[in-house]
Design a protein around this motif. Structure first.
Motif, mmCIF file in Angstrom:
data_model
loop_
_atom_site.group_PDB
_atom_site.id
_atom_site.type_symbol
_atom_site.label_atom_id
_atom_site.label_comp_id
_atom_site.label_asym_id
_atom_site.label_seq_id
_atom_site.Cartn_x
_atom_site.Cartn_y
_atom_site.Cartn_z
ATOM 1 N N VAL B 706 0.851 -1.188 0.000
ATOM 2 C CA VAL B 706 0.000 0.000 0.000
ATOM 3 C C VAL B 706 0.888 1.239 0.000
ATOM 4 C CG1 VAL B 706 -1.751 1.276 1.304
ATOM 5 C CG2 VAL B 706 -1.800 -1.235 1.262
ATOM 6 N N TYR B 707 0.553 2.210 -0.849
ATOM 7 C CA TYR B 707 1.307 3.465 -0.913
ATOM 8 C C TYR B 707 0.452 4.609 -0.399
ATOM 9 C CZ TYR B 707 4.850 1.013 -3.574
ATOM 10 O OH TYR B 707 5.842 0.143 -3.939
ATOM 11 N N ASP B 708 1.082 5.556 0.273
ATOM 12 C CA ASP B 708 0.371 6.706 0.820
ATOM 13 C C ASP B 708 -0.206 7.541 -0.325
ATOM 14 O OD1 ASP B 708 0.599 8.627 3.622
ATOM 15 O OD2 ASP B 708 0.081 9.570 1.707
ATOM 16 N N GLU B 709 -1.478 7.832 -0.248
ATOM 17 C CA GLU B 709 -2.160 8.546 -1.338
ATOM 18 C C GLU B 709 -1.720 9.998 -1.461
ATOM 19 O OE1 GLU B 709 -6.377 8.127 -0.830
ATOM 20 O OE2 GLU B 709 -6.267 5.944 -0.889
ATOM 21 N N ASN B 710 -1.111 10.521 -0.411
ATOM 22 C CA ASN B 710 -0.706 11.921 -0.456
ATOM 23 C C ASN B 710 0.756 12.121 -0.803
ATOM 24 O OD1 ASN B 710 -3.290 13.004 0.434
ATOM 25 N ND2 ASN B 710 -2.808 11.989 2.371
ATOM 26 N N THR B 711 1.588 11.147 -0.455
ATOM 27 C CA THR B 711 3.024 11.358 -0.621
ATOM 28 C C THR B 711 3.684 10.361 -1.557
ATOM 29 O OG1 THR B 711 3.580 9.881 1.201
ATOM 30 C CG2 THR B 711 3.175 12.199 1.759
ATOM 31 N N GLY B 712 3.046 9.240 -1.822
ATOM 32 C CA GLY B 712 3.681 8.213 -2.631
ATOM 33 C C GLY B 712 4.673 7.360 -1.850
ATOM 34 N N ARG B 713 4.715 7.560 -0.543
ATOM 35 C CA ARG B 713 5.623 6.783 0.299
ATOM 36 C C ARG B 713 4.970 5.439 0.595
ATOM 37 N NH1 ARG B 713 6.506 6.341 6.060
ATOM 38 N NH2 ARG B 713 8.728 6.425 6.595
ATOM 39 N N ILE B 714 5.791 4.376 0.631
ATOM 40 C CA ILE B 714 5.190 3.072 0.907
ATOM 41 C C ILE B 714 4.780 2.977 2.373
ATOM 42 C CG2 ILE B 714 7.428 1.909 1.236
ATOM 43 C CD1 ILE B 714 5.938 -0.558 -0.096
ATOM 44 N N VAL B 715 3.580 2.460 2.599
ATOM 45 C CA VAL B 715 3.022 2.354 3.953
ATOM 46 C C VAL B 715 3.356 0.988 4.551
ATOM 47 C CG1 VAL B 715 0.887 2.330 5.301
ATOM 48 C CG2 VAL B 715 1.153 3.954 3.406
ATOM 49 N N THR B 716 3.174 -0.057 3.756
ATOM 50 C CA THR B 716 3.430 -1.424 4.234
ATOM 51 C C THR B 716 4.921 -1.698 4.086
ATOM 52 O OG1 THR B 716 2.858 -2.095 2.010
ATOM 53 C CG2 THR B 716 1.158 -2.376 3.678
ATOM 54 N N ARG B 717 5.723 -1.167 5.020
ATOM 55 C CA ARG B 717 7.165 -1.136 4.817
ATOM 56 C C ARG B 717 7.923 -2.106 5.705
ATOM 57 N NH1 ARG B 717 8.602 3.812 3.932
ATOM 58 N NH2 ARG B 717 10.608 3.833 4.948
ATOM 59 N N ASP B 718 7.254 -3.093 6.244
ATOM 60 C CA ASP B 718 7.975 -4.122 7.014
ATOM 61 C C ASP B 718 7.133 -5.406 7.045
ATOM 62 O OD1 ASP B 718 6.032 -3.912 9.062
ATOM 63 O OD2 ASP B 718 7.154 -2.269 9.982
ATOM 64 N N LEU B 719 7.681 -6.437 7.676
ATOM 65 C CA LEU B 719 7.000 -7.739 7.675
ATOM 66 C C LEU B 719 5.876 -7.808 8.709
ATOM 67 C CD1 LEU B 719 10.005 -10.158 7.055
ATOM 68 C CD2 LEU B 719 8.087 -9.674 5.512
#
Lengths: 195, 789
Positions: B706-719
């Motif tokens: 999942v990517y943040d809709e406002n910044t394009g930063r990845i949200v699901t960034r770990d296990l």
């Protein structure tokens, strides 16, 4: 073994602590910073690289080691917490060069592919069998007050779910655990578990 | 003689792996090793205004901070073939400019005496940016969608056959649906890692890679040094699944950092964040599928339009339609591929790139079509069975898919399937059955193998290829053992080091199919040399025999008709006072459709190219290449393959249980019947297929970034946030093989098995969930919330 100490500059600043760890029956004297995790102490300072770093946040189980026989995620702990405890890593599972029954069963049942999660799976399973024998129930135990549990496939899978394997060797791992366990006993008495 | 081919022997590297002695890239005991930690951009597009490294550099124990301001200049690597070196982001050589193309892009390496100091120092670095408006979502108006020319390795991604529109208007039954698959991250258990050691102007790199030879080439080219100045070592790799197929920045940053501080440096990516931004991923796909059939269910037209993403610094296509062009017979076909450039890292191959997500969408569409036609899903596939490759009309090298359907249906209990969905219960659970076809190309390329048979009666072969958990060490030893007639414990196969002659990268399921025939030819060549020695030696009991009258078993050569007449390899070499007999052999056969027409290798070419192999392995003073006029190479290479299509097939059958109250889904049983040619090791082959299926369970039920809709930063960034299948998710598996030797692919007869297991399985699960619940979810993953609404 080649033990890496912190460089002298850091010691001069008083950031390091003398520390003695007992690992696989051998004593290791270290002088390291208190912020060094047990996992990094093993891999980077002592050179016991069998224990793996998969996530460094307790989510994958690759770093599982035994402390006084119980399994822990070594990435989530500091080495300084374990002075005076007996630590067992994958390098300590074989005795006198003979693979443990579990190690042998992992090979026979192809309980690994790339092998990176394997040390964690082995340590985890070794302690899990003891937990079970000591009567500790799991989330899928039908009756936590029961005197006996069946060492079922479901129980093994539940109790091993903290150890991820991305290659997907799960079937072989569970078969190996079943085989190693069945060489002992299939059900065990509810002895020492207290809430 | 009881052949060892196919035997489920234990892995040769098993004891090393269960005792913690297998050495992965970050684990080599390198004196004076320093630790590099990389820092990533926190904006999604723009420029670095300034990196203030002063506080970090003042910290005791810090050895240097490398950024675009002080990093060495790199050379562009233009290649796109991972076997000869492919940098994942060709237009983003690390630390060459202040430009930011995506959130999580490497911008600095902090190097320190210890990991702890490096991490602390990294936290002291202050970065300011000039931010620009990024495009990170396909729905933004700035997102530009275009049609790529081709996919990886020149794959055709825009394919037209007949008249798809006409075929559709002639159809009596039609389906039109759109299917969405999310971004997937490979997440091998071993994070990407590289240790680099300079010794004068020569460089040794310990790297986690699926392309040992390719990365050596890429590193030397990017650094601007001669290839023979770089040695790359990678005997064990903790999983790749495609993420370690292309070379990522860590592999070049470690040598750069080591040069920068003039000390060995190791860089390991962190799982949290870094493995989700700087190590590739599988693109999302949006797949629109149109199917049209006549009254009998025969396809009259197929349309498959895919849209996937790439970055602004390279183009990688997720070609979901790649299997659609050949999986069933249809006169009219339209495969379209669209791609959109986004401010994200570059995607890369992920286990069966194209096929994994493509067979999901297409095989679910087939299930929907079967229901509409009121035809059994297996029957629909038989109606549209392709006896020849529909793409080019060529015969298949070996196709036994009907047997797969039959065995699969029987093993899962397909007759128990109720065609009315949501109508069968087992206890409290809804029960569903689903199936799908699996398919993957049978790739083979070029490999050179050096083999030495020692006077002591053991043999060692070496090839610069990989064992990424697939079993290369073991199955290549089986091929050696079989061809030499030596016990398995007397043969050893070495790999993962550029001092060995060039072998294939581990991509496209080609390692075994490519390396196996070269190992076999080398082994037969050495055996033949020893036999020639014996039959010419008056002191040998084999004297004056003809070569083909002699067999070998358990290291003993004997007259086939009189097995008492013979002697061992050891005895022959001892008497000849030869410490060893060796050879170096290249086999060069391409089974890829895009390359077959370009390189139609003859023995002559094989010999010449073998010469290059010798050069590449020249560091060890390798033996002379003996491929030219070699009968075993000729037998293999002279086979006419020009009108043969090389694909593997299989049938996936699944039973699921769904809790009607919580909609929790449990995959209860998976039956995979695979037609992948000759099985070399039943145990490791089954593990490959199960591993692929487990990846498919992840795709079907839980995985998705999942990517943040406002910044394009990845949200699901770990296990903790990116879920992968665990022990508790495991079904019962029943994996079977047709085990039919493929006489066309090579004299070994084996096709790869690494990727086909993931194809079809996701569709089979989705189809089973529909059968259980009557709910058709077309957006993966199929989570309980989507079934409840």
């Amino acid at each position: 073994m080649n033990i890496k100490q912190n460089p002298s500059g850091l010691q001069a600043n008083g950031f390091t602590l003398p520390l003695s760890l007992s690992i696989n029956g051998k004593q290791y004297d270290l002088n390291i910073e208190p912020r060094v995790s047990l996992l990094d102490a093993l891999r980077e300072y002592i050179g016991l690289t069998g224990t793996k770093k998969g996530c460094n946040q307790g989510a994958c189980g690759a770093c599982t080691v035994l402390v006084d026989g119980e399994r822990i995620n070594s990435c989530m702990t500091l080495a300084v917490q374990y002075q005076g405890k007996e630590i067992t890593t994958v390098e300590g599972l074989a005795e006198d060069g003979n693979l443990s029954a579990l190690q042998q069963a992992f090979i026979e049942h192809d309980g690994f592919q790339c092998g990176y999660c394997t040390p964690g799976q082995l340590c985890s399973a070794t302690a899990m069998i003891e937990e079970f024998k000591n009567g500790m129930p799991s989330a899928v135990s039908p009756d936590v007050a029961s005197e006996e549990f069946e060492f079922s496939e479901k129980e093994i899978k539940e109790r091993m779910s903290g150890n991820l394997c991305r290659c997907g060797a799960y079937v072989g791992i569970v078969e190996a655990i079943q085989e190693a366990f069945s060489n002992k006993e299939t059900t065990v008495a509810h002895e020492t578990f207290y809430l | 003689m009881d052949s060892i081919i196919g035997k489920p022997i234990d892995r040769k590297d098993g004891p090393l792996k269960v005792t913690g002695k297998a050495m992965y890239a970050a684990e080599w005991n390198i004196p004076n090793l320093a630790y590099g930690i990389t820092i990533q951009s926190t904006i999604t597009k723009g420029h670095i205004n300034n990196i203030d490294t002063s506080a970090a550099e003042k910290l005791k124990g810090v050895l240097g901070v490398m950024t675009y301001k002080n990093a060495m200049q790199l050379h562009t690597l233009s290649g796109s073939d991972p076997s000869s070196g492919k940098f994942a982001e060709k237009d983003l050589l690390p630390f060459q400019s202040e430009r930011i193309f995506y959130n999580g892009q490497h911008i600095a390496v902090v190097i320190a005496e210890t990991f702890e100091v490096a991490e602390h120092a990294a936290s002291l670095i202050k970065v300011t940016y000039n931010e620009e408006k990024p495009v990170f979502d396909i729905n933004q108006p700035e997102a530009k969608i275009y049609q790529p020319q081709q996919g990886l390795g020149g794959t055709q991604v825009q394919v037209k056959r007949g008249d798809a529109e006409q075929g559709m208007s002639n159809a009596s039954t039609k389906i039109e649906q759109t299917y969405n698959t999310p971004v997937y991250h490979h997440n091998p258990m071993e994070p990407h890692a590289t240790s680099a050691v300079w010794n004068g102007d020569t460089l040794t790199v310990y790297d986690a890679t699926q392309s040992v030879f390719g990365n050596k080439n890429a590193i030397s080219t990017m650094l601007g040094i001669a290839p023979d100045k770089v040695r790359l070592i990678s005997p064990f790799i903790g999983g790749g699944f495609g993420s370690k197929g292309f070379m990522w920045a860590n592999s070049i940053l470690a040598p750069m950092a080591a040069k920068f501080i003039n000390r060995p440096v190791k860089i390991v990516l962190e799982r949290t964040g870094q493995m989700f931004t700087c190590a590739g991923r599988r693109s999302f796909t949006i797949q629109k599928i149109n199917l049209g059939t006549d009254n009998g269910g025969k396809l009259t037209s197929v349309k498959h339009e895919t849209t996937s993403e790439t970055s602004f610094v390279d183009e990688f296509v997720e070609p979901a339609g790649v299997a659609t062009k050949m999986i069933y017979a249809t006169p009219n076909l339209d495969i379209t591929q669209n791609i959109v450039r986004l401010n994200k890292g570059t995607p890369c191959p992920t286990r069966a790139p194209g096929e994994a997500v493509g067979t999901y969408a297409f095989e679910v569409a087939m299930d929907e079509l079967a229901e509409k036609l009121n035809i059994d899903p297996v029957q629909l596939r038989l109606i549209n069975y392709a006896e020849k490759n529909p793409d080019d009309g060529h015969r298949f090298s070996s196709k036994n898919l009907k047997e797969c359907y039959e065995k699969g249906a029987q093993s899962i209990g397909w007759s128990n399937r109720n065609i009315k969905p949501g109508s069968t219960k087992e206890g409290n659970f809804l029960v569903g059955y689903g199936m799908a076809t699996a398919t993957y190309p049978a790739n083979r390329s070029k490999a050179t193998v050096r083999l030495k048979l020692y006077q002591e009666g053991n043999a060692v072969a070496a090839c610069c290829t990989q064992d990424i958990g697939t079993g290369t060490y073991t199955v290549m030893a089986q091929v050696m053992s079989d061809a030499l007639g030596l016990p398995i414990d007397k043969v050893e196969f070495k790999l993962g080091d550029t001092i060995y002659p060039q072998g294939p990268n581990s991509g496209g399921s080609q390692t075994m199919a490519t390396t196996g025939p070269a190992v076999r030819a080398a082994a037969l060549t050495v055996k033949s040399k020893v036999i020639k020695l014996a039959v010419a030696d008056k002191k040998s009991p084999l004297y004056n025999q003809t070569e083909d009258a002699i067999s070998v078993d358990e290291g003993k050569l004997f007259v086939t008709s009189d097995n008492l007449k013979g002697e061992t390899y050891s005895q022959i070499l001892t008497r000849a006072k030869m410490p060893l007999v060796e050879t170096e052999i290249t086999t060069n056969v391409s089974t890829r459709e895009t390359q077959k027409s370009e390189s139609n290798p003859t023995t002559k070419q094989g010999g010449e190219q073998g010469g290059q192999g010798q050069q590449s392995g020249g560091q060890q003073g390798g033996s002379k290449d003996e491929s030219k006029d070699n009968p075993f190479v000729k037998q293999d290479q002279d086979l006419d393959r020009s009108n043969v299509a090389f694909h593997s097939f299989g049938a996936q059958f699944v039973k699921v249980l769904v809790d009607p109250l919580t909609c929790m889904i449990k995959v209860d049983k998976v039956v995979s019947i695979m037609d992948v040619g000759q099985i070399l090791n039943e145990k490791t082959a089954k593990s490959q297929i199960m591993g692929g299926a487990i990846f498919g369970i992840g795709m079907a039920l839980m995985e998705g970034s999942v990517y943040d809709e406002n910044t394009g930063r990845i949200v699901t960034r770990d296990l903790a946030d990116y879920l992968v299948p665990v022990h508790a998710d495991m079904p019962t598996f029943d994996v079977q093989f047709t085990n039919v030797k493929d006489e066309f692919i090579s004299p070994v007869g084996a096709r790869g098995a690494g990727e086909i297991g993931i194809t079809g399985i996701t569709a089979a699960i989705a189809n089973a969930i529909y059968n259980a619940t009557g709910k058709r979810v077309r957006d993966l993953p199929i989570t309980p919330d989507k079934l409840i609404v």
